[in-house]
Design a protein around this motif. Structure first.
Motif, PDB file in Angstrom:
ATOM      1  N   LYS A  31       0.858  -1.180   0.000  1.00 25.04           N
ATOM      2  CA  LYS A  31       0.000   0.000   0.000  1.00 25.04           C
ATOM      3  C   LYS A  31       0.897   1.234   0.000  1.00 25.04           C
ATOM      4  CE  LYS A  31      -3.930  -2.134   2.226  1.00 25.04           C
ATOM      5  NZ  LYS A  31      -5.021  -1.970   3.173  1.00 25.04           N
ATOM      6  N   PHE A  32       0.565   2.192  -0.848  1.00 20.18           N
ATOM      7  CA  PHE A  32       1.348   3.412  -0.962  1.00 20.18           C
ATOM      8  C   PHE A  32       0.895   4.410   0.106  1.00 20.18           C
ATOM      9  CE2 PHE A  32       2.226   2.965  -5.821  1.00 20.18           C
ATOM     10  CZ  PHE A  32       2.504   1.629  -5.658  1.00 20.18           C
ATOM     11  N   ALA A  33       1.628   5.498   0.241  1.00 19.56           N
ATOM     12  CA  ALA A  33       1.269   6.552   1.180  1.00 19.56           C
ATOM     13  C   ALA A  33      -0.068   7.167   0.764  1.00 19.56           C
ATOM     14  CB  ALA A  33       2.354   7.627   1.203  1.00 19.56           C
ATOM     15  N   GLU A  34      -0.842   7.595   1.751  1.00 22.98           N
ATOM     16  CA  GLU A  34      -2.129   8.215   1.460  1.00 22.98           C
ATOM     17  C   GLU A  34      -1.924   9.541   0.737  1.00 22.98           C
ATOM     18  OE1 GLU A  34      -6.055   8.218   4.013  1.00 22.98           O
ATOM     19  OE2 GLU A  34      -4.795   9.913   4.617  1.00 22.98           O
ATOM     20  N   ASP A  35      -2.833   9.843  -0.173  1.00 25.46           N
ATOM     21  CA  ASP A  35      -2.766  11.079  -0.956  1.00 25.46           C
ATOM     22  C   ASP A  35      -4.134  11.743  -0.881  1.00 25.46           C
ATOM     23  OD1 ASP A  35      -1.763  13.037  -2.617  1.00 25.46           O
ATOM     24  OD2 ASP A  35      -1.291  11.695  -4.271  1.00 25.46           O
ATOM     25  N   GLU A  36      -4.200  12.995  -1.284  1.00 20.72           N
ATOM     26  CA  GLU A  36      -5.474  13.715  -1.295  1.00 20.72           C
ATOM     27  C   GLU A  36      -5.659  14.371  -2.649  1.00 20.72           C
ATOM     28  OE1 GLU A  36      -7.796  17.272   1.144  1.00 20.72           O
ATOM     29  OE2 GLU A  36      -6.115  16.235   2.084  1.00 20.72           O
ATOM     30  N   ALA A  37      -6.831  14.155  -3.246  1.00 17.68           N
ATOM     31  CA  ALA A  37      -7.137  14.758  -4.550  1.00 17.68           C
ATOM     32  C   ALA A  37      -7.283  16.265  -4.380  1.00 17.68           C
ATOM     33  CB  ALA A  37      -8.416  14.157  -5.107  1.00 17.68           C
TER      34      ALA A  37
END
Length: 200
Positions: free
Chosen positions: A156-162
């Protein structure tokens, strides 16, 4: 001469870093067997006594990416099964929508075969109307060939925000690649997505 797209997707380099000497899984397993810290490091790579998965000797790939997914809390994952013919091509021609301001993460499942894979990275460049808006690089780690005990890896990659707001909404084009410390490319693909006011 490298193209602009190749330069955009180049992995960052650390001054003075040199890739270590290559060893087989058997050589790593026998290395300093009485050294407790080294044994913990080998276990973190997945080097174990579990039997190796059978590998087709004609398949020379060291890393096989099985699927990519977009994970959003409270929503079903959007998963692309890369074993399906045409899956990579459809990523570019069939964009998926991401709600503005939504928090999400990418995840990949993959298999390592033949030898230890050192320093797997994911690199992504996003453009809007031909202008680069972001470049991200995520270190995924080093992995031993899969075994019967561990037939597949999931990262799982680091969380991102659109992005959000009227200006951020619209169509985006992206190029991505998986590459290792030897700069060996394991997968490269183009894809697209839309930032929308709501989920579609």
């Amino acid at each position: 001469m490298a193209s602009a797209a190749d330069e955009d997707l180049a992995a960052s380099k650390t001054d003075g870093f040199k890739v270590g000497e290559k060893k087989t899984v058997e050589e790593y397993a026998k290395l300093d067997q009485n050294d407790e810290s080294l044994n913990r490091w080998k276990a973190s790579l997945g080097i174990s006594n579990s039997p190796a998965l059978p590998v087709d000797p004609k398949d020379t790939r060291r890393c096989v990416i099985h699927s990519l997914a977009l994970e959003v809390a409270g929503r079903p994952d959007i998963t692309i099964d890369l074993s399906v013919p045409g899956a990579l091509e459809s990523l570019k021609t069939k964009p998926f929508a991401i709600k503005e301001g939504a928090k999400f993460r990418m995840k990949a499942t993959f298999k390592v075969q033949h030898e230890v894979l050192s320093g797997l990275k994911y690199i992504q460049v996003v453009k809007r109307k031909g202008i680069k808006v972001s470049k991200d690089e995520e270190m995924l780690g080093s992995y031993a060939p899969n075994t019967q005990e561990k037939p597949i890896y999931e990262k799982k990659f680091a969380e991102d925000e659109a992005p959000s707001g009227m200006i951020a909404r619209g169509h985006y084009e992206a190029a991505s690649r998986f590459v290792d410390d030897d700069d060996k490319e394991h997968l490269r693909f183009d894809w697209s997505f839309d930032i929308a006011k709501d989920w579609k």
